[in-house]
Write a protein that holds these residues in place. Structure first.
Motif, mmCIF file in Angstrom:
data_model
loop_
_atom_site.group_PDB
_atom_site.id
_atom_site.type_symbol
_atom_site.label_atom_id
_atom_site.label_comp_id
_atom_site.label_asym_id
_atom_site.label_seq_id
_atom_site.Cartn_x
_atom_site.Cartn_y
_atom_site.Cartn_z
ATOM 1 N N ILE A 242 30.672 44.631 42.938
ATOM 2 C CA ILE A 242 31.068 43.239 43.048
ATOM 3 C C ILE A 242 30.225 42.627 43.702
ATOM 4 O O ILE A 242 30.583 40.651 43.213
ATOM 5 N N PRO A 243 29.390 42.578 45.123
ATOM 6 C CA PRO A 243 28.825 41.132 45.003
ATOM 7 C C PRO A 243 28.134 40.844 43.797
ATOM 8 O O PRO A 243 27.857 39.971 43.522
ATOM 9 N N THR A 244 27.551 42.027 43.135
ATOM 10 C CA THR A 244 26.628 41.497 42.032
ATOM 11 C C THR A 244 27.308 41.027 40.673
ATOM 12 O O THR A 244 26.617 39.633 40.071
ATOM 13 N N ILE A 245 28.570 41.066 40.910
ATOM 14 C CA ILE A 245 29.343 40.377 39.640
ATOM 15 C C ILE A 245 29.419 39.484 40.283
ATOM 16 O O ILE A 245 29.610 38.719 39.440
ATOM 17 N N ILE A 246 30.344 38.972 41.267
ATOM 18 C CA ILE A 246 30.102 38.143 41.496
ATOM 19 C C ILE A 246 28.798 36.776 41.670
ATOM 20 O O ILE A 246 28.855 35.715 40.757
ATOM 21 N N ALA A 247 27.994 37.003 41.489
ATOM 22 C CA ALA A 247 26.899 35.996 41.607
ATOM 23 C C ALA A 247 26.017 36.319 40.527
ATOM 24 O O ALA A 247 25.774 34.593 40.158
ATOM 25 N N GLU A 248 26.065 36.903 39.424
ATOM 26 C CA GLU A 248 25.708 36.791 38.267
ATOM 27 C C GLU A 248 27.048 35.827 37.366
ATOM 28 O O GLU A 248 26.286 35.231 36.987
ATOM 29 N N LEU A 249 28.057 35.741 37.866
ATOM 30 C CA LEU A 249 28.779 35.462 37.146
ATOM 31 C C LEU A 249 29.017 33.854 36.957
ATOM 32 O O LEU A 249 29.275 32.982 37.282
ATOM 33 N N SER A 250 28.982 33.558 38.919
ATOM 34 C CA SER A 250 29.433 32.327 39.135
ATOM 35 C C SER A 250 27.402 31.432 38.758
ATOM 36 O O SER A 250 27.612 30.714 38.769
ATOM 37 N N ARG A 251 26.261 31.812 38.518
ATOM 38 C CA ARG A 251 25.383 31.135 38.507
ATOM 39 C C ARG A 251 25.208 30.510 37.287
ATOM 40 O O ARG A 251 26.056 30.878 35.904
ATOM 41 N N GLY A 252 25.481 28.834 37.549
ATOM 42 C CA GLY A 252 25.454 28.252 36.640
ATOM 43 C C GLY A 252 27.383 28.063 36.404
ATOM 44 O O GLY A 252 27.378 27.583 35.590
ATOM 45 N N LEU A 253 28.221 28.581 36.641
ATOM 46 C CA LEU A 253 29.775 28.857 36.388
ATOM 47 C C LEU A 253 29.855 28.996 37.410
ATOM 48 O O LEU A 253 30.140 29.581 38.607
ATOM 49 N N THR A 254 31.027 27.768 37.773
ATOM 50 C CA THR A 254 31.847 27.598 39.069
ATOM 51 C C THR A 254 33.050 28.463 39.074
ATOM 52 O O THR A 254 34.478 28.416 38.218
ATOM 53 N N LEU A 255 33.443 29.198 40.625
ATOM 54 C CA LEU A 255 34.157 29.502 40.583
ATOM 55 C C LEU A 255 35.390 28.888 41.211
ATOM 56 O O LEU A 255 35.226 29.103 41.709
ATOM 57 N N GLU A 256 36.930 29.687 41.015
ATOM 58 C CA GLU A 256 37.550 28.959 42.094
ATOM 59 C C GLU A 256 38.983 29.569 42.697
ATOM 60 O O GLU A 256 38.346 30.712 41.702
ATOM 61 N N PRO A 257 39.268 29.179 44.190
ATOM 62 C CA PRO A 257 40.166 29.450 43.819
ATOM 63 C C PRO A 257 41.315 30.465 43.145
ATOM 64 O O PRO A 257 41.829 29.722 42.713
ATOM 65 N N GLY A 258 41.227 31.293 43.096
ATOM 66 C CA GLY A 258 42.688 32.245 42.471
ATOM 67 C C GLY A 258 42.116 32.502 41.324
ATOM 68 O O GLY A 258 42.688 33.350 40.194
ATOM 69 N N ASP A 259 40.805 32.902 40.810
ATOM 70 C CA ASP A 259 40.684 32.835 39.852
ATOM 71 C C ASP A 259 40.416 34.495 39.955
ATOM 72 O O ASP A 259 40.294 35.531 41.053
ATOM 73 N N ILE A 260 40.192 35.924 38.428
ATOM 74 C CA ILE A 260 40.804 37.283 38.823
ATOM 75 C C ILE A 260 39.455 37.377 38.054
ATOM 76 O O ILE A 260 38.990 36.965 36.992
ATOM 77 N N ILE A 261 38.826 38.543 38.532
ATOM 78 C CA ILE A 261 38.192 39.131 38.418
ATOM 79 C C ILE A 261 38.032 40.153 37.857
ATOM 80 O O ILE A 261 38.364 41.569 38.979
ATOM 81 N N ALA A 262 38.509 41.245 36.456
ATOM 82 C CA ALA A 262 38.575 42.920 36.612
ATOM 83 C C ALA A 262 37.309 43.521 36.479
ATOM 84 O O ALA A 262 36.715 43.083 35.963
ATOM 85 N N THR A 263 37.096 44.757 37.180
ATOM 86 C CA THR A 263 35.113 44.668 37.488
ATOM 87 C C THR A 263 34.786 45.922 36.423
ATOM 88 O O THR A 263 34.030 46.575 36.758
ATOM 89 N N GLY A 264 35.845 46.104 35.629
ATOM 90 C CA GLY A 264 35.603 47.179 34.340
ATOM 91 C C GLY A 264 36.599 48.767 34.110
ATOM 92 O O GLY A 264 36.690 49.028 35.595
ATOM 93 N N THR A 265 36.400 49.506 33.719
ATOM 94 C CA THR A 265 37.346 50.681 33.511
ATOM 95 C C THR A 265 36.764 52.099 33.614
ATOM 96 O O THR A 265 35.081 51.681 33.206
ATOM 97 N N PRO A 266 37.012 53.029 34.383
ATOM 98 C CA PRO A 266 36.012 54.623 33.739
ATOM 99 C C PRO A 266 36.547 54.576 32.796
ATOM 100 O O PRO A 266 36.990 54.438 31.941
ATOM 101 N N PRO A 267 36.496 56.257 33.000
ATOM 102 C CA PRO A 267 35.995 57.151 31.083
ATOM 103 C C PRO A 267 37.508 57.673 30.898
ATOM 104 O O PRO A 267 38.173 57.221 31.984
ATOM 105 N N GLY A 268 37.316 57.654 29.698
ATOM 106 C CA GLY A 268 39.002 58.466 30.031
ATOM 107 C C GLY A 268 39.564 57.543 28.682
ATOM 108 O O GLY A 268 41.371 57.774 28.728
ATOM 109 N N VAL A 269 39.092 56.435 28.402
ATOM 110 C CA VAL A 269 40.253 55.834 27.215
ATOM 111 C C VAL A 269 40.498 55.855 25.920
ATOM 112 O O VAL A 269 40.167 57.769 24.653
#
Length: 302
Positions: A242-269
């Motif tokens: 999660i820290p890596t995702i937030i750091a990379e997503l926010s590079r040059g892109l402002t995150l705001e209160p209430g923003d939602i980040i889905a962190t990925g899905t495991p196998p089995g789709v």
């Protein structure tokens, strides 16, 4: 705390509530009025509460402790905690090694895990409640797939957030299913947006668990269709944390209160199975994230 957005038969408009004693819900607007508490946020708007920061949580804790009345959880209609996000839902693709591997047969040109998180988004109109029917667009596709995910809700906004400070920007966590129309996803070239953004195909909930009440490391994930387990894993298997995702997503892109980040899905789709499996009208999709709760969404017509 577990914060939800709900309505009742006697009051159809949605509002914010807090789960108390497992089976009861405190209606924050009603309780504040009875206790003569002035709220620093709009009690009908979860994003307003999130934006109000730590003072709002202090007020909530006081109200829940002193509220003279509550209502049964099963008497409430639960909506997505943030029923209409102000922005697209941010999503991370290929964030579990096994899920990346199971998709190799449909993308032979990509052999290695990416060096950076793969981001895409889902439209705000895709978001639906934890027990709402997911519409089935029979004229568009017959390849409706499932993807259980842990979602992060941003509390404190920011840009260029340092990885070491990223968790300070988290408000809480919820469960999400990145329901996907597979052939539509691929119909429009290399972008995934359309196949992941049809109306009502992003169940979320049943509530937000605040950051202080949940450690996101080591949470079990499970997805079932008609009671049959299709996906099972644990957040410790995420490739980018999660820290890596937030750091990379926010590079040059402002995150705001209430923003939602889905962190990925495991196998089995479904699309990666042999033969492929997809949901159809009448099926029931269940999504569960340990420490948060479960959703149950019938698949219906439109």
């Amino acid at each position: 705390m577990r914060l939800l957005t709900f309505s009742t038969g006697t009051q159809a408009s949605s509002r914010v509530g807090v789960v108390r004693n497992e089976e009861r819900v405190v209606d924050i607007a009603s309780a504040a009025a009875l206790l003569h508490v002035e709220l620093p946020f709009d009690p009908t708007d979860m994003v307003s509460l999130i934006s109000a920061g730590a003072p709002a949580q202090t007020v909530l804790e006081d109200i829940v402790r002193r509220a003279p009345d509550d209502l049964p959880l099963d008497a409430a209609t639960l909506h997505a905690p943030i029923p209409r996000p102000r922005k697209n839902v941010f999503c991370v693709g290929w964030n579990y090694l096994e899920h990346f591997a199971e998709g190799e047969k449909i993308r032979p040109h990509i052999k290695d895990m990416p060096a950076f998180p793969t981001f895409f988004t889902k439209a705000p109109t895709a978001v639906t409640g934890p027990f709402h029917t997911v519409p089935y667009f029979v004229d568009l596709s017959a390849q409706l797939d499932w993807e259980v995910e842990l979602a992060v809700v941003i509390g404190t906004g920011g840009r260029d957030i340092a990885k070491e400070r990223a968790m300070e920007h988290v408000f809480g966590y919820t469960a999400l299913n990145d329901v996907t129309w597979r052939d539509i996803q691929r119909r429009h070239g290399q972008q995934w947006f359309k196949g992941k953004s049809l109306d009502g195909t992003c169940p979320m909930g049943p509530w937000i668990v605040t950051r202080d009440a949940l450690d996101p490391a080591g949470l079990d994930l499970s997805c079932r269709v008609n009671g049959v387990v299709k996906q099972t894993s644990n957040t410790r298997c995420m490739y980018f944390d999660i820290p890596t995702i937030i750091a990379e997503l926010s590079r040059g892109l402002t995150l705001e209160p209430g923003d939602i980040i889905a962190t990925g899905t495991p196998p089995g789709v479904g699309h990666a199975r042999t033969p492929p499996e997809f949901m159809k009208p009448g099926d029931v999709l269940e999504t569960e994230v340990g420490g948060i709760g479960s959703m149950r969404n019938p698949i219906g017509g439109i």
